[in-house]
Scaffold this active site. Structure first.
Site, PDB file in Angstrom:
ATOM      1  N   ARG A  90      -5.351  61.239  32.644  1.00 59.15           N
ATOM      2  CA  ARG A  90      -3.931  61.468  32.924  1.00 59.15           C
ATOM      3  C   ARG A  90      -3.064  60.346  32.331  1.00 59.15           C
ATOM      4  O   ARG A  90      -1.968  60.610  31.853  1.00 59.15           O
ATOM      5  CB  ARG A  90      -3.733  61.607  34.442  1.00 59.15           C
ATOM      6  CG  ARG A  90      -2.289  61.823  34.879  1.00 59.15           C
ATOM      7  CD  ARG A  90      -1.732  63.170  34.445  1.00 59.15           C
ATOM      8  NE  ARG A  90      -0.288  63.206  34.632  1.00 59.15           N
ATOM      9  CZ  ARG A  90       0.541  64.012  33.992  1.00 59.15           C
ATOM     10  NH1 ARG A  90       0.068  64.895  33.129  1.00 59.15           N
ATOM     11  NH2 ARG A  90       1.830  63.974  34.212  1.00 59.15           N
ATOM     12  N   HIS A 128      -1.105  60.622  50.280  1.00 61.44           N
ATOM     13  CA  HIS A 128      -2.020  61.306  49.348  1.00 61.44           C
ATOM     14  C   HIS A 128      -3.301  61.751  50.064  1.00 61.44           C
ATOM     15  O   HIS A 128      -4.373  61.795  49.468  1.00 61.44           O
ATOM     16  CB  HIS A 128      -2.361  60.411  48.128  1.00 61.44           C
ATOM     17  CG  HIS A 128      -1.202  60.223  47.198  1.00 61.44           C
ATOM     18  ND1 HIS A 128      -1.310  59.601  45.983  1.00 61.44           N
ATOM     19  CD2 HIS A 128       0.101  60.612  47.299  1.00 61.44           C
ATOM     20  CE1 HIS A 128      -0.124  59.588  45.367  1.00 61.44           C
ATOM     21  NE2 HIS A 128       0.744  60.194  46.153  1.00 61.44           N
ATOM     22  N   ARG A 184      -3.506  51.544  34.297  1.00 62.26           N
ATOM     23  CA  ARG A 184      -3.770  52.869  34.884  1.00 62.26           C
ATOM     24  C   ARG A 184      -4.946  53.523  34.146  1.00 62.26           C
ATOM     25  O   ARG A 184      -5.805  54.156  34.761  1.00 62.26           O
ATOM     26  CB  ARG A 184      -2.520  53.757  34.779  1.00 62.26           C
ATOM     27  CG  ARG A 184      -2.768  55.180  35.267  1.00 62.26           C
ATOM     28  CD  ARG A 184      -1.513  56.025  35.246  1.00 62.26           C
ATOM     29  NE  ARG A 184      -1.790  57.370  35.738  1.00 62.26           N
ATOM     30  CZ  ARG A 184      -0.868  58.295  35.952  1.00 62.26           C
ATOM     31  NH1 ARG A 184       0.391  58.028  35.719  1.00 62.26           N
ATOM     32  NH2 ARG A 184      -1.198  59.498  36.409  1.00 62.26           N
ATOM     33  N   ASN A 208       3.150  52.682  43.885  1.00 59.50           N
ATOM     34  CA  ASN A 208       1.832  53.110  44.338  1.00 59.50           C
ATOM     35  C   ASN A 208       0.837  51.964  44.297  1.00 59.50           C
ATOM     36  O   ASN A 208       1.129  50.929  43.692  1.00 59.50           O
ATOM     37  CB  ASN A 208       1.357  54.242  43.436  1.00 59.50           C
ATOM     38  CG  ASN A 208       1.708  55.601  44.016  1.00 59.50           C
ATOM     39  OD1 ASN A 208       1.640  55.815  45.218  1.00 59.50           O
ATOM     40  ND2 ASN A 208       2.084  56.521  43.141  1.00 59.50           N
ATOM     41  N   TYR A 221      -3.712  65.990  46.503  1.00 59.46           N
ATOM     42  CA  TYR A 221      -4.602  64.838  46.313  1.00 59.46           C
ATOM     43  C   TYR A 221      -5.927  64.973  47.068  1.00 59.46           C
ATOM     44  O   TYR A 221      -6.878  64.251  46.768  1.00 59.46           O
ATOM     45  CB  TYR A 221      -3.891  63.536  46.707  1.00 59.46           C
ATOM     46  CG  TYR A 221      -2.950  63.081  45.617  1.00 59.46           C
ATOM     47  CD1 TYR A 221      -3.412  62.333  44.538  1.00 59.46           C
ATOM     48  CD2 TYR A 221      -1.607  63.422  45.634  1.00 59.46           C
ATOM     49  CE1 TYR A 221      -2.566  61.932  43.521  1.00 59.46           C
ATOM     50  CE2 TYR A 221      -0.748  63.025  44.615  1.00 59.46           C
ATOM     51  CZ  TYR A 221      -1.236  62.282  43.561  1.00 59.46           C
ATOM     52  OH  TYR A 221      -0.403  61.893  42.538  1.00 59.46           O
ATOM     53  N   CYS A 260       6.691  58.981  49.382  1.00 59.11           N
ATOM     54  CA  CYS A 260       5.938  59.682  48.339  1.00 59.11           C
ATOM     55  C   CYS A 260       6.669  60.977  48.008  1.00 59.11           C
ATOM     56  O   CYS A 260       7.231  61.616  48.893  1.00 59.11           O
ATOM     57  CB  CYS A 260       4.552  59.997  48.877  1.00 59.11           C
ATOM     58  SG  CYS A 260       3.583  61.063  47.803  1.00 59.11           S
ATOM     59  N   ASP A 261       6.619  61.370  46.742  1.00 55.98           N
ATOM     60  CA  ASP A 261       7.307  62.607  46.359  1.00 55.98           C
ATOM     61  C   ASP A 261       6.373  63.826  46.283  1.00 55.98           C
ATOM     62  O   ASP A 261       6.814  64.915  45.960  1.00 55.98           O
ATOM     63  CB  ASP A 261       8.052  62.426  45.031  1.00 55.98           C
ATOM     64  CG  ASP A 261       7.098  62.299  43.845  1.00 55.98           C
ATOM     65  OD1 ASP A 261       5.874  62.372  44.028  1.00 55.98           O
ATOM     66  OD2 ASP A 261       7.589  62.129  42.713  1.00 55.98           O
TER      67      ASP A 261
HETATM   68  P1  NAD Z   1       6.154  52.820  34.298  1.00 61.40           P
HETATM   69  O1  NAD Z   1       5.014  51.998  33.825  1.00 61.40           O
HETATM   70  O2  NAD Z   1       6.896  53.666  33.340  1.00 61.40           O
HETATM   71  O3  NAD Z   1       7.216  51.843  34.977  1.00 61.40           O
HETATM   72  C1  NAD Z   1       6.886  50.813  35.824  1.00 61.40           C
HETATM   73  C2  NAD Z   1       7.709  49.583  35.495  1.00 61.40           C
HETATM   74  O4  NAD Z   1       7.352  48.556  36.452  1.00 61.40           O
HETATM   75  C3  NAD Z   1       7.422  48.977  34.106  1.00 61.40           C
HETATM   76  O5  NAD Z   1       8.619  48.886  33.363  1.00 61.40           O
HETATM   77  C4  NAD Z   1       6.839  47.598  34.422  1.00 61.40           C
HETATM   78  O6  NAD Z   1       7.191  46.602  33.492  1.00 61.40           O
HETATM   79  C5  NAD Z   1       7.431  47.325  35.796  1.00 61.40           C
HETATM   80  N1  NAD Z   1       6.742  46.285  36.565  1.00 61.40           N
HETATM   81  C6  NAD Z   1       5.419  46.037  36.631  1.00 61.40           C
HETATM   82  N2  NAD Z   1       5.180  45.017  37.456  1.00 61.40           N
HETATM   83  C7  NAD Z   1       6.386  44.606  37.943  1.00 61.40           C
HETATM   84  C8  NAD Z   1       6.779  43.590  38.856  1.00 61.40           C
HETATM   85  N3  NAD Z   1       5.881  42.799  39.444  1.00 61.40           N
HETATM   86  N4  NAD Z   1       8.111  43.448  39.115  1.00 61.40           N
HETATM   87  C9  NAD Z   1       9.026  44.246  38.521  1.00 61.40           C
HETATM   88  N5  NAD Z   1       8.693  45.230  37.655  1.00 61.40           N
HETATM   89  C10 NAD Z   1       7.389  45.413  37.377  1.00 61.40           C
HETATM   90  O7  NAD Z   1       5.581  53.683  35.502  1.00 61.40           O
HETATM   91  P2  NAD Z   1       6.035  55.085  36.090  1.00 61.40           P
HETATM   92  O8  NAD Z   1       5.021  56.108  35.730  1.00 61.40           O
HETATM   93  O9  NAD Z   1       7.433  55.361  35.766  1.00 61.40           O
HETATM   94  O10 NAD Z   1       5.883  54.825  37.644  1.00 61.40           O
HETATM   95  C11 NAD Z   1       6.560  53.798  38.329  1.00 61.40           C
HETATM   96  C12 NAD Z   1       5.990  53.616  39.709  1.00 61.40           C
HETATM   97  O11 NAD Z   1       6.366  54.668  40.554  1.00 61.40           O
HETATM   98  C13 NAD Z   1       4.461  53.571  39.782  1.00 61.40           C
HETATM   99  O12 NAD Z   1       4.051  52.651  40.762  1.00 61.40           O
HETATM  100  C14 NAD Z   1       4.105  54.962  40.196  1.00 61.40           C
HETATM  101  O13 NAD Z   1       2.829  55.027  40.765  1.00 61.40           O
HETATM  102  C15 NAD Z   1       5.206  55.191  41.188  1.00 61.40           C
HETATM  103  N6  NAD Z   1       5.456  56.573  41.581  1.00 61.40           N
HETATM  104  C16 NAD Z   1       5.280  56.842  42.885  1.00 61.40           C
HETATM  105  C17 NAD Z   1       5.532  58.076  43.357  1.00 61.40           C
HETATM  106  C18 NAD Z   1       5.269  58.335  44.810  1.00 61.40           C
HETATM  107  O14 NAD Z   1       5.110  59.465  45.207  1.00 61.40           O
HETATM  108  N7  NAD Z   1       5.192  57.314  45.655  1.00 61.40           N
HETATM  109  C19 NAD Z   1       5.969  59.086  42.492  1.00 61.40           C
HETATM  110  C20 NAD Z   1       6.131  58.787  41.148  1.00 61.40           C
HETATM  111  C21 NAD Z   1       5.892  57.506  40.707  1.00 61.40           C
HETATM  112  C1  G6P Z   2       2.936  62.466  42.350  1.00 57.77           C
HETATM  113  C2  G6P Z   2       2.568  61.455  43.371  1.00 57.77           C
HETATM  114  C3  G6P Z   2       2.871  60.069  42.875  1.00 57.77           C
HETATM  115  C4  G6P Z   2       2.224  59.813  41.545  1.00 57.77           C
HETATM  116  C5  G6P Z   2       2.593  60.897  40.565  1.00 57.77           C
HETATM  117  C6  G6P Z   2       1.788  60.772  39.299  1.00 57.77           C
HETATM  118  O1  G6P Z   2       4.318  62.530  42.188  1.00 57.77           O
HETATM  119  O2  G6P Z   2       3.218  61.641  44.585  1.00 57.77           O
HETATM  120  O3  G6P Z   2       2.475  59.140  43.838  1.00 57.77           O
HETATM  121  O4  G6P Z   2       2.664  58.569  41.050  1.00 57.77           O
HETATM  122  O5  G6P Z   2       2.349  62.160  41.101  1.00 57.77           O
HETATM  123  O6  G6P Z   2       2.306  61.611  38.341  1.00 57.77           O
HETATM  124  P1  G6P Z   2       1.965  61.427  36.818  1.00 57.77           P
HETATM  125  O7  G6P Z   2       2.803  62.434  36.136  1.00 57.77           O
HETATM  126  O8  G6P Z   2       2.350  59.988  36.478  1.00 57.77           O
HETATM  127  O9  G6P Z   2       0.498  61.655  36.684  1.00 57.77           O
HETATM  128 MN    MN Z   3       2.873  59.841  45.893  1.00 55.21          MN
END
Ligand code: NAD
Ligand code: G6P
Ligand code: MN
Length: 454
Positions: free
Chosen positions: A297, A199, A91, A146, A277, A168-169
């Site tokens: 970030r 986004h 990231r 994501n 976004y 998405c949240d």
């Molecule tokens: P994080 O790095 O703390 O956790 C992600 C985990 O995924 C890690 O433990 C990593 O080892 C694991 N991982 C990586 N590749 C993998 C694979 N191929 N199979 C299984 N596990 C795998 O990240 P985070 O900040 O907690 O975010 C987690 C995910 O959620 C991210 O993709 C983030 O973008 C997403 N997210 C999305 C939204 C949304 O609105 N859609 C909101 C919040 C977070």
């Molecule tokens: C929002 C978006 C997510 C993104 C997150 C990042 O919740 O919807 O898609 O992963 O923000 O937040 P962060 O705290 O990791 O910058």
């Molecule tokens: Mn999102």
């Protein structure tokens, strides 16, 4: 009833588990399984998950923690996916490489999002295939991983029949802030209309108990010159990222600028409430100006959310005491758990989902993956049709949509040409030359993860 969380080591896992466990009666959940590739990270996170299930809520839900695919998916009813391919280290690259070239450095928007997409497409297909191989045939995958927009387009292209809903949240986090600004306590009585890509969208109406609140909200934003309630700004030290904990993570550190940006966008385009976004596309120059190319970030998150969680777990292991503020509970987990309830219990509750357009927005392509309201029941989302959208938004969307489609095609075909077209088409990139320079740096940084581009 089994729920498998893919990306069990995520910082969001404890919050999601708490939301599931609080809904254990509606979900009738017997077992939660955590699956991750990073054994050590996941086992640490599992310590707090076990505390939530056994000590905090005395839920009676069984916990399984595994890195074995079959153990993870066998007979699962739901798979909640939230993996970050390449973790925070990548990231950081997604954010810093474009900034070095004077472009927006963001994990899901601009070149950073394209790079993250290229890493995630094939691992996401593996989640689908493993689910189809081992889980119940009725299993739904609810995906937060994501960049959700690119991931959903890849699902449409490569696994069109998969039982997956990408979500998405951010819109609900925006509604949380709107509710706080408007002093609304029962936010479940807020109903909104929305359209766009993930986004990349706009709220066209927001109603509370049947009454329009767009007008008072517009006034609030104009008066405060930001869309953040005073309490967030004063007491919770916006911009001070180390103060970040608890529920208000979207209001901390550099997030401040996007809430300020909502005001700036609405000064010019007051009709709709933009997704936060959109700032990266409409204020790309200003974003670069207030970014610190050495501390983005990703660094904020590693120094706050990630550090607080893992320090909190270490402290619990030493002292037996846990402070709930070390993990996130609230809307993020509630949203995905409520969606599972809607699917399981056929509630037909209204959600925003990322889904194939199929005419829902007449002047967007049939096969665009759009983010729109839908009523969700046992057969999945029933999308609400909308009217044509204005030319300004349609133009912006078409540029972003074609950029993302080209990226997915380029990734599937291993085509340098198409990926370069995607980078060049992105609105955050000023020229073809800059697109190529960023892409070439990204190829180098992503060697371990990307398919080879020829
Ligand atoms: P994080 O790095 O703390 O956790 C992600 C985990 O995924 C890690 O433990 C990593 O080892 C694991 N991982 C990586 N590749 C993998 C694979 N191929 N199979 C299984 N596990 C795998 O990240 P985070 O900040 O907690 O975010 C987690 C995910 O959620 C991210 O993709 C983030 O973008 C997403 N997210 C999305 C939204 C949304 O609105 N859609 C909101 C919040 C977070
Ligand atoms: C929002 C978006 C997510 C993104 C997150 C990042 O919740 O919807 O898609 O992963 O923000 O937040 P962060 O705290 O990791 O910058
Ligand atoms: Mn999102």
């Amino acid at each position: 009833m089994i729920i498998t969380i893919v990306g069990g080591g995520s910082t969001f896992t404890p919050g999601i588990v708490k939301s599931i466990a609080l809904r254990r009666e509606e979900l009738e959940v017997d077992e939660i399984r955590l699956f991750d590739l990073d054994k050590e990270r996941q086992e640490k996170v599992a310590v707090v998950v076990k505390w939530i299930l056994d000590e905090d809520l005395k839920s009676g839900i069984k916990l399984t923690v595994t890195t074995d695919v079959e153990t993870a998916y066998k007979d699962a009813d739901f798979v909640f996916a939230q993996m970050r391919v390449g973790k925070y280290a990548m990231r950081e690259q997604d954010e810093k490489i474009p900034l070095r070239h004077g472009c927006v450095g963001q994990e899901t928007c601009g070149c950073g999002g394209l790079a993250y997409g290229m890493r995630t497409i094939f691992p996401m297909m593996k989640v689908i295939d493993d689910t189809e191989k081992y889980a119940k045939p009725t299993c739904w995958i609810l995906n937060y991983s994501n960049p959700a927009s690119i991931v959903s387009e890849a699902c449409r292209r490569l696994r069109p029949d998969a039982r997956i809903i990408n979500i998405c949240d951010m819109p609900i986090a925006i509604i949380d802030v709107v509710a706080a600004a408007m002093e609304i306590k029962d936010k479940e009585n807020i109903v909104y209309d929305y359209y766009g890509l993930n986004h990349f969208g706009w709220f066209t109406s927001i109603e509370y108990k049947g009454k329009d609140i767009m007008d008072p909200l517009r006034k609030y934003i104009k008066e405060h010159e930001i869309l953040l309630p005073d309490a967030y700004l004063k007491d919770k030290a916006a911009l001070n990222v180390t103060a970040e904990n608890g529920k208000d993570r979207h209001a901390k550190g550099s997030w401040y600028y996007v809430w300020k940006g909502i005001y700036e966008i609405m000064e010019n385009f007051p009709d709709t409430l933009p997704n936060t976004y959109l700032n990266y596309y409409l204020q790309q120059k200003e974003f670069v100006e207030h970014s610190n190319p050495d501390y983005t970030r990703a660094n904020e998150v590693m120094d706050s959310r990630e550090k607080n969680l893992f320090d909190g777990i270490d402290k619990y292991l030493k002292t037996g005491e846990i402070d709930e503020k070390v993990f996130y509970a609230g809307s993020h987990g509630d949203w995905i758990a409520d969606l599972a309830i809607a699917l399981k219990n056929d509630t037909k509750r209204r959600f925003l989902v990322i889904t194939e357009n199929r005419g829902a927005i007449p002047n967007l392509p049939y096969d665009a993956m759009v983010e729109v309201p839908a009523y969700v029941g046992k057969n999945g989302p029933e999308v609400i049709t909308q009217n044509n959208i204005p030319l300004f938004q349609q133009g912006l969307i078409m540029q972003q949509l074609n950029c993302e489609k080209l990226l997915v095609e380029g990734c599937i075909e291993g085509s340098y040409q198409k990926v370069l077209e995607a980078f060049t088409l992105n609105k955050t990139v000023p020229s073809m030359k800059v697109a190529k320079e960023i892409l070439d740096d990204m190829i180098e940084a992503n060697k371990e993860y990307w398919p080879e581009l020829k």
